[in-house]
Enzyme design. Structure first.
Site, mmCIF file in Angstrom:
data_model
loop_
_atom_site.group_PDB
_atom_site.id
_atom_site.type_symbol
_atom_site.label_atom_id
_atom_site.label_comp_id
_atom_site.label_asym_id
_atom_site.label_seq_id
_atom_site.Cartn_x
_atom_site.Cartn_y
_atom_site.Cartn_z
ATOM 1 N N GLU A 136 56.916 0.435 50.602
ATOM 2 C CA GLU A 136 56.475 1.119 51.826
ATOM 3 C C GLU A 136 56.771 0.343 53.089
ATOM 4 O O GLU A 136 57.261 0.902 54.069
ATOM 5 C CB GLU A 136 54.962 1.387 51.797
ATOM 6 C CG GLU A 136 54.536 2.624 51.058
ATOM 7 C CD GLU A 136 54.562 2.425 49.564
ATOM 8 O OE1 GLU A 136 54.795 1.283 49.133
ATOM 9 O OE2 GLU A 136 54.355 3.401 48.845
ATOM 10 N N HIS A 205 42.892 6.384 46.200
ATOM 11 C CA HIS A 205 43.658 7.558 46.596
ATOM 12 C C HIS A 205 42.846 8.475 47.499
ATOM 13 O O HIS A 205 43.245 9.602 47.736
ATOM 14 C CB HIS A 205 44.101 8.357 45.358
ATOM 15 C CG HIS A 205 45.282 7.760 44.668
ATOM 16 N ND1 HIS A 205 45.156 6.728 43.767
ATOM 17 C CD2 HIS A 205 46.602 8.044 44.733
ATOM 18 C CE1 HIS A 205 46.357 6.413 43.315
ATOM 19 N NE2 HIS A 205 47.251 7.180 43.881
#
Lengths: 400, 432
Positions: A136, A205
């Protein structure tokens, strides 16, 4: 994972007057805009003065099926789900400008983990819809470098939480590089992805990164909540010369709405009036909008008239829309999914207090998620997030 | 020469890593005694902190450039690597870098610039060797040790010095400072304070080059990007992640490691499990080259090949330049940890002295010509200081100007107008 949230009714806007489309090349700033008013159900409450007798709606968030007599072909626009609206916005912008490209994990061949980029790689090729390795920080930085040198990347975080790994690039380069270069380089990136608390996805998450990113100078943050504003915000974000972070929500991807056929954008800096009212201003965004609207049903039945505003622009705040509302109702309730500490609500509370303190009849109430890592167990998860019943109680308390 | 770098070759051939004694470096460009595999050359200095490591057992399959260049040499007369013009250009660039940095030190101690200032003395061969081969449209990404990269790329000394003084005439309007040199005109993409964070930016610039060629169909777009960074960065995740991506997509980029053996006070050997950085290139599918970074001509030869590779679309290269900084990490660093013998060893290999020797010995330039360049550069640097001194400081009104490219990003105020329409905004006193 498909978000099973088809019950939410974000039915057709009664007046689809899109916000003034904003041309970033214009040096003259367009004056404030008309709102697109979205009623959450087909029932119209045009009596602002007080309690009107409404029949009791049991499931406030259930979709109101389009009245059986109307067929879809006679209505203007087309119906689609929120993820399709995002895809449509993205695809239209990619057609319009060949410099717009997408990068992220599984955006290409897989079509995106939430299908927002489905079909795009086939259409535009593997370089324009780039499947990145799982890195990322580096691919976000790569997107920023590409933006500096002329492209307009849309960077996807498969889950917004993953962008914590890209914090270095987002804070230092995305936010600050335009300034430290003395204005020489622009970073027209869009960083987008699903966040928020889903259905038992576990703590990592289920994060709400808007609270972490909000202090970064030089970026804008918007949160979409309906197919209409999802497409509009996506397009506006891509066209903007500023770096924009677009927050989507895992549970809202399957919302259905009828949106206009013609080209439109939603102004990045504006809030959306969801339901005008008189008694209390409820400020919310993203998924909590639906909890608020569900609570609104109950409140209306109890005789309250809440004004619901979806702030949409998390940074900067639309102080005009918000201010006008505060000046009218004198009571503010903020309902958000961020944690209480340092969340968007906290900043909003400060901003309202600073700017509109004289207009308040009561202290601002802020309902946020608990400062708890989101538990896996469904019963616990439900309690960490603000539920409609709490909203009802809060309004009743505020309006005493 | 190109054969040594082709992907097929480097993985199959095994070149012995040469070593040398320390005394041969007065004539560094005589190839009979090629550059050492640096860790072997001064065993006392480098292995004292890590005695158990037996580096003699290491053999790599990656070429040490000296061998390649050696092949070019004929026995009778030395083939010159540069023309006179090129030689003078290289000399002038290195002298500019050195004189500028020395002036920075002076100005810092006189209170004209503040904060963290990282000087490049000793490493000039890397900047000059690589950047002088680039076109204007090629991009350079650097770190906080970026003054000389900026100068080599063509940013005027005046603009850099003004930036250091924090004046509005600086290349970044005084808003960046020593560690954030940017120039759109010269395609200098920064200047980064955190190590490693520039490498993805460089990868992005290279991505744009490929995108322009393949998607936008600008067939002649062959822009190359150079990413400069140090030995400490080579233990950072962004380095490895970008090596992977660059190699995966064959991006036109060269990763240039300026290995000066020290990351502030952390010796490269104490921080790195396998200190031979160039070997990490093949792990990602790109050639890894080690070169003597104190020798501008050797660096230039390697750079030519690496940049050529990138331009031809053959993908990235990892080049490790063994170099040394004569000063501390920054002007705030007392530089007490480094062994004086190590410093002396490298001071004897000063790249400017070496090039001077090469030019004069090969009759490419006379002493007086070189002295004239020295004088010219002194004047350039003095002029830069004068210009910076006389330039105005940024006015308050500059405060909010470059936060957003589109200042509507400051949002809508309570009166319904965009905040940037507020007159206080242009004065820099608006509350945002």
């Amino acid at each position: 994972m498909a978000a099973i949230f088809q019950g939410v009714g974000a039915a057709a806007p009664l007046s689809s007057s899109p916000s003034n489309s904003f041309d970033s090349n214009k040096s003259v700033f367009s004056p404030p805009r008309s709102f697109s008013v979205v009623r959450s159900d087909g029932i119209v409450n045009l009596n602002p003065k007080g309690r009107s007798a409404q029949r009791l709606i049991s499931n406030a968030v259930a979709t109101k099926a389009d009245s059986p007599a109307a067929s879809s072909s006679s209505k203007p626009g087309h119906e689609l789900l929120l993820f399709e609206a995002l895809q449509e916005g993205l695809e239209e912008e990619m057609e319009r400008d060949p410099r717009v490209c997408v990068m992220g994990e599984d955006v290409g061949h897989y079509g995106g983990s939430y299908k927002v980029t489905k079909g795009l790689a086939k259409r535009f090729g593997d370089l324009r819809v780039l499947d990145t390795p799982i890195a990322e920080n580096s691919f976000t930085g790569m997107g920023i470098g590409a933006a500096m040198t002329g492209l307009r990347p849309v960077i996807e975080g498969m889950n917004m939480g993953f962008l914590l790994l890209a914090f270095n690039q987002i804070s230092n380069n995305c936010g600050m590089l335009h300034y430290t270069s003395g204005g020489q380089f622009t970073i027209p990136v869009v960083i987008r992805g699903p966040g928020g608390v889903g259905r038992q996805l576990g703590a990592e998450h289920s994060q709400r990164l808007e609270s972490y990113f909000q202090s970064i100078p030089g970026i804008q943050m918007v949160a979409c909540s309906t197919p209409y504003n999802a497409k509009g915000l996506m397009k506006a974000a891509i066209r903007s010369e500023n770096p924009v972070i677009l927050f989507e929500h895992v549970l809202l991807y399957n919302l259905k709405e009828r949106i206009p056929d013609e080209d439109y954008i939603c102004n990045l800096e504006e809030a959306e009036m969801v339901r005008p009212g008189e008694h209390v201003t409820i400020l919310t965004y993203s998924r909590m909008r639906y909890h608020v609207m569900q609570a609104a049903k109950t409140l209306v039945n109890k005789g309250y008239d809440p004004e619901v505003i979806d702030i949409r622009s998390l940074k900067p705040f639309d102080l005009h829309t918000i201010g006008n509302s505060v000046k009218k109702t004198h009571r503010v309730l903020i309902v958000e999914e961020c944690m209480r500490t340092g969340g968007i609500g906290a900043s909003l509370t400060a901003a309202i207090t600073e700017n509109f303190n004289d207009y308040l009849d009561a202290p601002i109430m802020c309902l946020s998620s608990q400062d708890v890592p989101t538990p896996y167990a469904g019963t616990l998860e439900e309690v960490t997030v603000v539920q409609p019943a709490q909203i009802v109680t809060a309004v009743e308390q505020l309006c005493q | 020469m190109s054969t040594a770098f082709s992907a097929a070759n480097f993985s199959t051939q095994s070149f012995p890593l040469n070593h040398t004694s320390t005394t041969t470096h007065d004539s560094p460009l005589v190839f009979a005694k090629p550059t050492s595999q640096f860790l072997r050359s001064t065993p006392k200095l480098r292995l004292s902190s890590f005695s158990k490591l037996n580096l003699s057992r290491r053999s790599g399959t990656v070429v040490a450039v000296s061998d390649v260049v050696k092949q070019k040499k004929s026995k009778s007369t030395p083939t010159l690597l540069i023309t006179k013009e090129e030689g003078l250009e290289l000399y002038e660039d290195m002298v500019l870098g050195r004189a500028f940095e020395d002036m920075c030190a002076q100005m810092y101690y006189r209170g004209k610039m503040f904060g963290f200032v990282h000087l490049y003395n000793g490493q000039e061969a890397v900047s000059t060797g690589f950047i002088k081969l680039l076109k204007q449209q090629d991009s350079v990404v650097s770190t906080y040790r970026d003054h000389v990269h900026a100068l080599s790329k063509g940013v005027p000394a005046r603009a850099v010095m003004s930036e250091l003084f924090g004046k509005t005439t600086g290349c970044c309007r005084g808003q960046g400072g020593s560690m954030h040199m940017f120039s759109r005109e010269h395609n200098l993409l920064g200047g980064f304070a955190f190590i490693g964070e520039g490498i993805p930016i460089a990868t992005g610039a290279a991505f744009t080059s490929k995108y322009k060629r393949e998607v936008l169909k600008e067939a002649d777009c062959d822009h190359v990007t150079l990413a400069f960074f140090g030995d400490g960065t080579c233990n950072n995740g962004q380095f490895f992640e970008c090596l992977n991506m660059a190699s995966l997509w064959k991006l036109p980029i060269v990763f240039v490691v300026e290995n000066n053996l020290w990351a502030i006070g952390m010796s490269h050997l104490r921080a790195t499990s396998d200190p031979q950085i160039y070997k990490k290139g093949p792990a990602f599918g790109m050639p890894g080259i080690h070169v003597d970074g104190m020798d501008v001509l050797k660096v230039r030869e390697v750079a030519k090949e690496a940049i050529g590779r990138a331009r031809r679309g053959e993908g990235p290269t990892l080049v490790e330049c063994e170099t040394y900084r004569f000063r501390g990490h920054s002007l705030a660093d007392p530089d007490e940890l480094r062994d004086p013998a190590e410093k002396a060893h490298y001071a004897a290999r000063d790249p400017i002295t070496a090039l001077k020797k090469y030019l004069t010995e090969n009759n490419l330039a006379s002493e007086s010509e070189l002295k004239a360049i020295d004088k010219k550069i002194d004047e350039v640097v003095e002029d830069a200081v004068e210009f910076a001194d006389e330039s105005p400081v940024p006015p308050r009104s500059q405060l909010l100007e470059n936060v957003f490219a589109d200042p509507k990003g400051f949002g809508i105020g309570s009166d319904g107008r965009y905040r940037c329409e507020d007159p206080k905004f242009t004065q820099g006193t608006a509350h945002v």
